[in-house]
Write an enzyme that holds these catalytic residues in place. Structure first.
Site, PDB file in Angstrom:
ATOM      1  N   LYS A  59      -0.633  -8.882  -5.205  1.00 56.50           N
ATOM      2  CA  LYS A  59       0.053  -8.802  -6.494  1.00 56.50           C
ATOM      3  C   LYS A  59       1.379  -8.069  -6.307  1.00 56.50           C
ATOM      4  O   LYS A  59       1.408  -6.855  -6.112  1.00 56.50           O
ATOM      5  CB  LYS A  59      -0.771  -8.058  -7.543  1.00 56.50           C
ATOM      6  CG  LYS A  59      -0.135  -8.258  -8.931  1.00 56.50           C
ATOM      7  CD  LYS A  59      -0.482  -7.208  -9.959  1.00 56.50           C
ATOM      8  CE  LYS A  59       0.366  -6.000  -9.931  1.00 56.50           C
ATOM      9  NZ  LYS A  59       1.793  -6.202 -10.232  1.00 56.50           N
TER      10      LYS A  59
ATOM     11  N   GLY B 290       2.888   2.403  -4.123  1.00 52.91           N
ATOM     12  CA  GLY B 290       3.533   2.618  -5.409  1.00 52.91           C
ATOM     13  C   GLY B 290       3.524   4.098  -5.743  1.00 52.91           C
ATOM     14  O   GLY B 290       3.404   4.949  -4.854  1.00 52.91           O
ATOM     15  N   SER B 291       3.628   4.398  -7.021  1.00 57.27           N
ATOM     16  CA  SER B 291       3.732   5.799  -7.434  1.00 57.27           C
ATOM     17  C   SER B 291       2.389   6.518  -7.297  1.00 57.27           C
ATOM     18  O   SER B 291       1.329   5.893  -7.352  1.00 57.27           O
ATOM     19  CB  SER B 291       4.204   5.857  -8.883  1.00 57.27           C
ATOM     20  OG  SER B 291       3.257   5.203  -9.702  1.00 57.27           O
TER      21      SER B 291
ATOM     22  N   GLY C 247      -1.398   5.342  -8.147  1.00 53.38           N
ATOM     23  CA  GLY C 247      -2.355   5.475  -7.044  1.00 53.38           C
ATOM     24  C   GLY C 247      -3.637   6.158  -7.507  1.00 53.38           C
ATOM     25  O   GLY C 247      -4.751   5.725  -7.170  1.00 53.38           O
TER      26      GLY C 247
ATOM     27  N   GLU D  52      -0.378   4.386  -0.408  1.00 59.89           N
ATOM     28  CA  GLU D  52       0.943   4.777   0.110  1.00 59.89           C
ATOM     29  C   GLU D  52       1.784   5.098  -1.108  1.00 59.89           C
ATOM     30  O   GLU D  52       2.216   4.197  -1.827  1.00 59.89           O
ATOM     31  CB  GLU D  52       1.591   3.600   0.860  1.00 59.89           C
ATOM     32  CG  GLU D  52       0.862   3.133   2.087  1.00 59.89           C
ATOM     33  CD  GLU D  52       1.002   4.092   3.254  1.00 59.89           C
ATOM     34  OE1 GLU D  52       1.885   4.971   3.205  1.00 59.89           O
ATOM     35  OE2 GLU D  52       0.217   3.981   4.198  1.00 59.89           O
TER      36      GLU D  52
ATOM     37  N   CYS E   5      10.649   5.306  -0.824  1.00 58.69           N
ATOM     38  CA  CYS E   5       9.596   6.316  -0.935  1.00 58.69           C
ATOM     39  C   CYS E   5       9.879   7.511  -0.041  1.00 58.69           C
ATOM     40  O   CYS E   5       9.602   8.646  -0.405  1.00 58.69           O
ATOM     41  CB  CYS E   5       8.250   5.700  -0.572  1.00 58.69           C
ATOM     42  SG  CYS E   5       8.298   4.863   1.014  1.00 58.69           S
TER      43      CYS E   5
ATOM     44  N   GLU F   8       9.825  13.092  -8.064  1.00 59.93           N
ATOM     45  CA  GLU F   8      10.422  11.955  -7.359  1.00 59.93           C
ATOM     46  C   GLU F   8      11.278  11.186  -8.366  1.00 59.93           C
ATOM     47  O   GLU F   8      10.755  10.551  -9.284  1.00 59.93           O
ATOM     48  CB  GLU F   8       9.324  11.039  -6.808  1.00 59.93           C
ATOM     49  CG  GLU F   8       9.903   9.889  -6.019  1.00 59.93           C
ATOM     50  CD  GLU F   8       8.856   8.886  -5.562  1.00 59.93           C
ATOM     51  OE1 GLU F   8       7.980   8.540  -6.363  1.00 59.93           O
ATOM     52  OE2 GLU F   8       8.938   8.451  -4.400  1.00 59.93           O
TER      53      GLU F   8
HETATM   54  P1  NAD Z   1       4.357   1.716  -9.638  1.00 62.71           P
HETATM   55  O1  NAD Z   1       3.285   2.653  -9.224  1.00 62.71           O
HETATM   56  O2  NAD Z   1       4.829   1.748 -11.027  1.00 62.71           O
HETATM   57  O3  NAD Z   1       3.895   0.205  -9.375  1.00 62.71           O
HETATM   58  C1  NAD Z   1       3.413  -0.212  -8.129  1.00 62.71           C
HETATM   59  C2  NAD Z   1       2.474  -1.394  -8.339  1.00 62.71           C
HETATM   60  O4  NAD Z   1       1.379  -0.965  -9.146  1.00 62.71           O
HETATM   61  C3  NAD Z   1       3.113  -2.564  -9.063  1.00 62.71           C
HETATM   62  O5  NAD Z   1       2.633  -3.768  -8.519  1.00 62.71           O
HETATM   63  C4  NAD Z   1       2.613  -2.400 -10.494  1.00 62.71           C
HETATM   64  O6  NAD Z   1       2.534  -3.609 -11.199  1.00 62.71           O
HETATM   65  C5  NAD Z   1       1.239  -1.808 -10.272  1.00 62.71           C
HETATM   66  N1  NAD Z   1       0.789  -1.017 -11.414  1.00 62.71           N
HETATM   67  C6  NAD Z   1       1.551  -0.307 -12.290  1.00 62.71           C
HETATM   68  N2  NAD Z   1       0.770   0.249 -13.237  1.00 62.71           N
HETATM   69  C7  NAD Z   1      -0.514  -0.119 -12.974  1.00 62.71           C
HETATM   70  C8  NAD Z   1      -1.759   0.133 -13.591  1.00 62.71           C
HETATM   71  N3  NAD Z   1      -1.856   0.861 -14.710  1.00 62.71           N
HETATM   72  N4  NAD Z   1      -2.867  -0.387 -13.033  1.00 62.71           N
HETATM   73  C9  NAD Z   1      -2.780  -1.150 -11.908  1.00 62.71           C
HETATM   74  N5  NAD Z   1      -1.623  -1.435 -11.290  1.00 62.71           N
HETATM   75  C10 NAD Z   1      -0.495  -0.922 -11.804  1.00 62.71           C
HETATM   76  O7  NAD Z   1       5.540   1.932  -8.600  1.00 62.71           O
HETATM   77  P2  NAD Z   1       6.953   1.214  -8.562  1.00 62.71           P
HETATM   78  O8  NAD Z   1       7.786   1.759  -9.659  1.00 62.71           O
HETATM   79  O9  NAD Z   1       6.781  -0.262  -8.451  1.00 62.71           O
HETATM   80  O10 NAD Z   1       7.498   1.711  -7.135  1.00 62.71           O
HETATM   81  C11 NAD Z   1       8.002   2.960  -6.940  1.00 62.71           C
HETATM   82  C12 NAD Z   1       6.977   3.890  -6.329  1.00 62.71           C
HETATM   83  O11 NAD Z   1       6.447   3.327  -5.129  1.00 62.71           O
HETATM   84  C13 NAD Z   1       7.584   5.215  -5.927  1.00 62.71           C
HETATM   85  O12 NAD Z   1       6.742   6.262  -6.315  1.00 62.71           O
HETATM   86  C14 NAD Z   1       7.654   5.113  -4.414  1.00 62.71           C
HETATM   87  O13 NAD Z   1       7.673   6.356  -3.746  1.00 62.71           O
HETATM   88  C15 NAD Z   1       6.444   4.326  -4.102  1.00 62.71           C
HETATM   89  N6  NAD Z   1       6.530   3.719  -2.768  1.00 62.71           N
HETATM   90  C16 NAD Z   1       5.773   4.241  -1.752  1.00 62.71           C
HETATM   91  C17 NAD Z   1       5.880   3.711  -0.464  1.00 62.71           C
HETATM   92  C18 NAD Z   1       5.065   4.265   0.687  1.00 62.71           C
HETATM   93  O14 NAD Z   1       4.918   3.557   1.679  1.00 62.71           O
HETATM   94  N7  NAD Z   1       4.529   5.464   0.588  1.00 62.71           N
HETATM   95  C19 NAD Z   1       6.751   2.645  -0.224  1.00 62.71           C
HETATM   96  C20 NAD Z   1       7.511   2.154  -1.276  1.00 62.71           C
HETATM   97  C21 NAD Z   1       7.389   2.696  -2.563  1.00 62.71           C
END
Ligand code: NAD
Length: 495
Positions: A189, A242-243, A247, A265, A300, A398
């Site tokens: 996804k 993601g965030s 997570g 991650e 990230c 962040e």
């Molecule tokens: P996000 O957490 O908002 O979204 C990430 C994913 O989770 C998306 O596919 C989103 O649709 C899904 N998501 C959002 N809310 C959800 C919910 N309630 N239930 C299930 N899934 C949900 O993050 P973002 O804004 O897309 O990306 C930025 C974040 O990603 C930053 O915090 C960044 O540090 C992190 N990131 C981490 C790494 C790493 O390898 N550690 C790499 C890239 C980005």
């Protein structure tokens, strides 16, 4: 490298995929929800993509399960999986222009980065994991006379991957390549902000020979499609990037459903520590700029806290600011642009909110404003705050935008203390010409990757991931394969 006009012309002629890809083909979604794709550099509408919901996720998981059971991939000869993934790597390379355009148009990434960085890197990742398929051996565990304990690694079954928008295609490769190499079926996804290249990946995988149902892609919103995957009783493992906030939700989804292993991650607030004994302060200043402003700060492992030893603080900051003032904002499809737009208006508002907060907490040295390029777009100037207290919000949260917090320190012990004083632990950089100090300080920094006299050290063979609220588990390298397979013992008593 094509010119801006050529890239824009090619973008105008791009073909977009808009449907979930399930069971080896694009399918009509169950519902009518959509995702509107807007070019953040121009504010113009690009295309519309179906937003999959729970019913589509169920269908994708069922298709992945069926493919896994059928065994055409999960039990295929490793050499066959290898050849297929090598073909996929090659198709990615051949499609570099198209894939780079899809990502850049979709979320504002510089075309120079996507075309020469993200896409070739993703091809390397597919190639690297292809090569692991016929080089990963099982074990024989010590056992008594008359017994043989075979330990093989088995794929888990259906792996779900939920990824963010900041590196759409390359982060897809970080999950999909090892999960497929280990023999799993996958449901991917992509983030709602960046579905385009993932849908194209599904087609390329099919063209390479990945059997129907082995790689499914469901674009959709987090709270619907993401949550449905997190809670699905027939998903065997969930890999998330993601965030940290989201997570944590995935841990909850797992505990309230089938206890699937969840790999996280997540975010970061990485320190970049510059000691007075650095050999080349100009190089350190140059790289400090890249470390925080690359991808508009939407990285990230962005080095968003710059710790500078007090004795060189003013000199170093002045070298840094000279460079920041030279960063040219502009169209992400212009190869001359040094910084493009943020991903969308929501992210822009979030970043501007933090900048406002920073004005009350520290000294704004440069930047801080939204700017319009050709009358619009989601652009924010590269922004530097100085004399920042590490306890302030702009040093702890962040921001995920082009905002740097400069924090002075007095000595090595204080540098380590400040660097580690964060809820995150993803990455760190340090600059020194003293080898003992480099080793001593890196051993004490609580970060998954420490780059010494460099920034953003990364590559397919190198494990990537964090400590603390940056998550757990590692992407890339052989360690990633451990997430997508489990040791299985077959105990044979032969007397
Ligand atoms: P996000 O957490 O908002 O979204 C990430 C994913 O989770 C998306 O596919 C989103 O649709 C899904 N998501 C959002 N809310 C959800 C919910 N309630 N239930 C299930 N899934 C949900 O993050 P973002 O804004 O897309 O990306 C930025 C974040 O990603 C930053 O915090 C960044 O540090 C992190 N990131 C981490 C790494 C790493 O390898 N550690 C790499 C890239 C980005």
């Amino acid at each position: 490298m094509p010119t801006r006009e050529q890239w824009r012309e090619r973008a105008a002629n791009l073909e977009f995929r808009s449907l979930p890809y399930i069971g080896g083909e694009p399918v009509e979604p169950a519902g009518a929800d959509t995702i509107q794709v807007i070019d953040p550099g121009t504010g113009q509408h690009v295309t519309e993509v179906a937003a999959g919901g729970e019913a589509d996720v169920n269908r994708a998981v069922a298709s992945a399960r069926e493919a896994f059971r059928a065994g055409s991939w999960s039990r295929a000869d490793p050499a066959e999986r290898k050849q297929t993934l090598l073909r996929l790597a090659e198709l990615v390379r051949r499609s570099a222009e198209e894939l780079a355009l899809l990502d850049s148009l979709n979320m504002g990434k510089l075309i120079t980065d996507s075309y020469t960085g993200d896409i070739p890197h993703a091809a390397d990742v597919f190639q690297w994991y292809a090569e692991t398929t016929d080089k990963t051996y099982g074990e024989i565990a010590p056992s008594g006379d008359g017994d043989l304990a075979l330990v093989t690694r088995e794929p888990l079954g259906v792996v779900a991957a939920v990824i963010p928008w900041n590196f759409p295609f390359s982060l897809a490769s970080w999950k999909v390549a090892p999960a497929l190499a280990a023999g799993n079926s996958v449901v991917l996804k992509p983030a709602e902000q960046s579905p385009l290249s993932a849908l194209r990946l599904a087609e390329l995988a099919a063209e390479a020979g990945v059997p129907a149902g082995v790689l499914n892609v469901v674009p959709g919103y987090g709270e619907t499609a993401g949550q449905a995957l997190g809670r699905h009783p027939d998903v065997d493992c969930l890999a998330f990037t993601g965030s940290s906030e989201v997570g944590k939700l995935f841990l909850r989804y797992s505990s309230e459903s089938n206890m699937k292993p969840v790999w996280l991650e997540c975010g970061g607030k990485s320190p970049n520590v510059v000691f007075a004994d650095s050999e080349d302060l100009d190089e350190a200043a140059e790289r400090a700029c890249f470390a925080v402003f690359w991808n508009q700060g939407q990285v990230c492992s962005s080095n968003s806290r710059l710790l500078v030893e007090r004795s060189i603080h003013d000199d170093f900051v002045s070298r840094l600011l000279d460079r920041v003032r030279g960063i040219r904002l502009g169209d992400q499809l212009d190869p001359g642009t040094k910084m493009g737009p943020l991903v969308d208006e929501t992210q822009l508002e979030r970043v501007l909110g933090y900048i406002e907060r920073g004005r009350g907490e520290a000294t704004l040295a440069v930047g801080g404003e939204r700017v319009a390029i050709d009358g619009g777009g989601c652009f924010v100037e590269p922004t530097v705050f100085t004399e920042v207290a590490n306890s302030s919000v702009i040093a702890q949260d962040e921001i995920f935008g082009p905002v740097l917090a400069v924090i002075p320190f007095e000595d090595e012990a204080q540098a380590i203390e400040i660097a580690n004083d964060t809820r995150y632990g993803l990455a760190a950089s340090l600059w020194t010409s003293n080898v003992s100090r480099a080793l001593r300080v890196s051993s004490r920094l609580r970060a998954g990757t420490v780059s010494v006299n460099s920034v953003h050290a990364n590559g397919a063979p190198i494990p990537f991931g964090g400590f603390k609220e940056s998550g757990f588990g590692r992407d890339l390298s052989l360690h990633s394969l451990e997430k997508y397979s489990a040791p299985k013992t077959t105990w044979i008593h032969y007397g």
